[in-house]
Design a protein around this motif. Sequence first.
Motif, PDB file in Angstrom:
ATOM      1  N   TRP A  43       1.039  -1.094   0.076  1.00  0.00           N
ATOM      2  CA  TRP A  43       0.127  -0.097  -0.019  1.00  0.00           C
ATOM      3  C   TRP A  43       0.801   1.288   0.204  1.00  0.00           C
ATOM      4  O   TRP A  43       2.052   1.345   0.487  1.00  0.00           O
ATOM      5  CB  TRP A  43      -0.928  -0.111   1.186  1.00  0.00           C
ATOM      6  CG  TRP A  43      -0.258  -0.068   2.507  1.00  0.00           C
ATOM      7  CD1 TRP A  43       0.014  -1.245   3.274  1.00  0.00           C
ATOM      8  CD2 TRP A  43       0.223   0.900   3.304  1.00  0.00           C
ATOM      9  NE1 TRP A  43       0.616  -1.107   4.251  1.00  0.00           N
ATOM     10  CE2 TRP A  43       0.734   0.467   4.441  1.00  0.00           C
ATOM     11  CE3 TRP A  43       0.257   2.357   3.353  1.00  0.00           C
ATOM     12  CZ2 TRP A  43       1.658   1.087   5.486  1.00  0.00           C
ATOM     13  CZ3 TRP A  43       0.894   2.967   4.271  1.00  0.00           C
ATOM     14  CH2 TRP A  43       1.386   2.574   5.496  1.00  0.00           C
ATOM     15  N   CYS A  68      -4.207   2.184  -8.353  1.00  0.00           N
ATOM     16  CA  CYS A  68      -4.889   1.226  -7.606  1.00  0.00           C
ATOM     17  C   CYS A  68      -6.289   1.125  -7.676  1.00  0.00           C
ATOM     18  O   CYS A  68      -7.113   1.760  -8.302  1.00  0.00           O
ATOM     19  CB  CYS A  68      -4.819   1.520  -6.078  1.00  0.00           C
ATOM     20  SG  CYS A  68      -5.795   3.307  -5.589  1.00  0.00           S
ATOM     21  N   GLU A  85      -4.609   1.089  -1.899  1.00  0.00           N
ATOM     22  CA  GLU A  85      -4.438  -0.379  -1.842  1.00  0.00           C
ATOM     23  C   GLU A  85      -4.951  -1.123  -3.066  1.00  0.00           C
ATOM     24  O   GLU A  85      -5.409  -0.346  -4.055  1.00  0.00           O
ATOM     25  CB  GLU A  85      -5.332  -0.773  -0.624  1.00  0.00           C
ATOM     26  CG  GLU A  85      -5.002  -0.108   0.732  1.00  0.00           C
ATOM     27  CD  GLU A  85      -5.749  -0.388   1.851  1.00  0.00           C
ATOM     28  OE1 GLU A  85      -5.387  -1.181   2.688  1.00  0.00           O
ATOM     29  OE2 GLU A  85      -7.060   0.268   1.765  1.00  0.00           O
TER      30      GLU A  85
END
Length: 500
Positions: free
Chosen positions: A65, A115, A171
């Motif tokens: 992340w 992401c 993430e």
Amino acid sequence: MNDTANLRPKTREVDATPYAASLIEGHRDFGYSLETALADIIDNAITAGARTVELIADTVANEPWIALADDGSGMTEAELVEAMRLGSKNPTDEREAEDLGRFGLGLKSASFSQCRSLTVLTRQDGRTSCARWDLDRVAKRNDWSLELIDNPEVVTGHDLLAETGTVVIWEKLDRLSGGYTHDRAKRAEHMNSELSRAEHHLRLVFHRFLEGAKPRLKLSLNGRQLKPNDPMATSHAATQKDPEEVLRLRQGDVLIRCHTLPHHKRMSREEWEEIGGPEGHLKAQGLYVYREKRLIIAGGWLGLARQTELSKLCRIAVDIPNTMDAEWKIDVKKASAQLPPVVRERLKKVVERFVGTSKRTYRSRGQKLVDEARFPIWNRVQKDGQIVFRPNLEHPVFQTYAEQLPEELREGFERCLRIVGSGLPIETLHAELVGNAEAVTADETSAADLEELIYSLAVNLVENGMSTDALIDTMKNYAFLRSKWDSVEPILQKFLAEAE
């Protein structure tokens, strides 16, 4: 008269709401790279008045992340919901002077480009709010339902949240894996390489915010503070700066500053390579366009000039206000722009004058280096509109050696020299000089060869009437010898002692 002229079309309305899953996936492909995506998030932090931005990346976790935490003004829950809305700003709206945004798409599009899960934590007046876009959830539900998280303390990155400020968490980094989905070591190596490239970009794009004893912004990567990288080298004593020019337009003032970088020998190797960037000085020359101190375009002439070796030290800083976004066609990524016609005309004259002066400086310097009075080993000859370099057969070293040869061998010796001249690897030299000129250098000269050269030159000069007193100064004018003077001077003193 046609009676239908005043009739209006009959209309009906149908629901044409975009499919959430399709549209939000489309926002992943605006052309962001990791570095431009990170820069867009930092723009938001600066607009929010942040003085510190921390970039944290965990590349070795099972689920890597990235988080960007700032100490800006933070948001209420209502403001957070609005910030998470796609197209939350109209690009035609008036902006505050330091507002680096434009479309209201940056936070979302920049994040989605890297992401599949975007979470934003924010705190204002002691109240914490948290919202998330998860593209897998949107794809499954196909609606615009934003998740609001009521227990933000369990969210990754919550510990980075300041008393007032915002944390953006990425993430499901599917586009940063490099394809190494099941190889954690290689995935981490790839991500760290991408972050290293992004670091250079951020130090360049925000260098004006990071400069000075009391910088406007402190930016760190995994706890390490980033230093500014000024492409103009304005603080270097040897940088040449032309007077500032101002182009006053209805939408605001355009400031133009021309800089000539120092020669690479006047900078440390580290300074030279850093200011040249990953692609080198040839690519880095040209225009640097800043919007509210934030770098938009880094290098290139935008069609106003050609990138050449003679102009590679030329850099022009162009400052524009955010009131000129539409005229400059600033894109969503804030990574490209187009010159408005009125600015192009003015810049064209500036570039022609500036680049022309630089080229003349280099040419005059080159002419001095091949002045016949300094015994060049190579002669520069113009032939049929082309430039040819030939060994100087009248050089004292060559003549001295030729005179020591039997008469029947002298023509062969001169033929060998001419073949060396005609065999110059022009294409290879050109490729090296264009791509990495500062790394191209002359071969080392042995002590015996250097002594032969000095003696040959000294004898020739003395025989042509030069006094021994003037010999040292004359030899110093020979660039090749001047660059090796520590080795040359003892040999020359030895010659003078023998001459007495």
